[in-house]
Motif scaffolding. Sequence first.
Motif, PDB file in Angstrom:
ATOM      1  N   PRO A  67       0.897  -1.255  -0.166  1.00 25.11           N
ATOM      2  CA  PRO A  67       0.142   0.094   0.027  1.00 25.11           C
ATOM      3  C   PRO A  67       0.946   1.190   0.129  1.00 25.11           C
ATOM      4  O   PRO A  67       2.030   1.247   0.602  1.00 25.11           O
ATOM      5  N   TYR A  68       0.486   2.291  -0.735  1.00 25.45           N
ATOM      6  CA  TYR A  68       1.189   3.580  -0.811  1.00 25.45           C
ATOM      7  C   TYR A  68       1.867   4.076   0.525  1.00 25.45           C
ATOM      8  O   TYR A  68       3.182   4.250   0.545  1.00 25.45           O
ATOM      9  N   GLU A  69       0.848   4.206   1.507  1.00 23.88           N
ATOM     10  CA  GLU A  69       1.464   4.590   2.867  1.00 23.88           C
ATOM     11  C   GLU A  69       2.535   3.771   3.385  1.00 23.88           C
ATOM     12  O   GLU A  69       3.247   4.159   4.348  1.00 23.88           O
ATOM     13  N   ASP A  70       2.997   2.392   3.001  1.00 23.99           N
ATOM     14  CA  ASP A  70       3.583   1.488   3.421  1.00 23.99           C
ATOM     15  C   ASP A  70       5.131   1.675   2.934  1.00 23.99           C
ATOM     16  O   ASP A  70       5.938   0.623   3.137  1.00 23.99           O
ATOM     17  N   ILE A  71       4.921   2.334   1.646  1.00 23.42           N
ATOM     18  CA  ILE A  71       6.460   2.472   0.995  1.00 23.42           C
ATOM     19  C   ILE A  71       7.345   3.472   1.601  1.00 23.42           C
ATOM     20  O   ILE A  71       7.223   4.680   1.423  1.00 23.42           O
ATOM     21  N   THR A  72       8.189   3.061   2.691  1.00 19.02           N
ATOM     22  CA  THR A  72       9.136   3.950   3.237  1.00 19.02           C
ATOM     23  C   THR A  72      10.445   3.276   2.949  1.00 19.02           C
ATOM     24  O   THR A  72      10.817   2.247   2.688  1.00 19.02           O
ATOM     25  N   VAL A  73      11.595   4.361   3.690  1.00 19.27           N
ATOM     26  CA  VAL A  73      12.987   3.873   3.526  1.00 19.27           C
ATOM     27  C   VAL A  73      13.105   2.555   4.330  1.00 19.27           C
ATOM     28  O   VAL A  73      13.920   1.454   4.033  1.00 19.27           O
ATOM     29  N   ASP A  74      12.456   2.555   5.510  1.00 20.20           N
ATOM     30  CA  ASP A  74      12.727   1.301   6.371  1.00 20.20           C
ATOM     31  C   ASP A  74      12.146   0.129   5.850  1.00 20.20           C
ATOM     32  O   ASP A  74      12.610  -1.049   5.673  1.00 20.20           O
ATOM     33  N   HIS A  75      10.999   0.170   5.129  1.00 22.28           N
ATOM     34  CA  HIS A  75      10.459  -0.966   4.301  1.00 22.28           C
ATOM     35  C   HIS A  75      11.496  -1.242   3.159  1.00 22.28           C
ATOM     36  O   HIS A  75      11.490  -2.568   3.091  1.00 22.28           O
TER      37      HIS A  75
END
Length: 152
Positions: free
Chosen positions: A109-117
Amino acid sequence: MIDVIAFLIENFQDADACPPREDLGELLEEVGFDDEEIGDALTFLDVLKHKPLVPAESLRQSTGMRVYCLEELDALPVEVHGLLHFLEQNGALNPEQREFVLNALMSLPYEDITVDHAKVLALLVLWAHKSELPVLIGDELMAALNGEAVMQ
């Protein structure tokens, strides 16, 4: 799914040390992960076990530049682009592994696309391929599992 991947990396030496899929699924359920998270993580592991359509050696020798499509540019934060470029330029990820991480990120999901992920997914690829990393890069990626930076 990211939490399941982090659990696997922290509790098994590599992907080959994991129990068979059914047993691993049961173990992950007992730990408290939900079926969807487990299914997504196990699917990623299965994908990593298959041979790529383009031989890895051809990808490693490639001198081409990765151009992101509009969908990727819209979804992926600039920091994620920077991380992937850094990892590839420093020999931590080869182009095949980079593409796996990109595809995995794009399935979130868009909101889960992070540097940590992105770091956790890069660790998943490297863990599954039993890759060795320079210590500083490994420490930085491992910090994503604990949520705190190891080095300043």
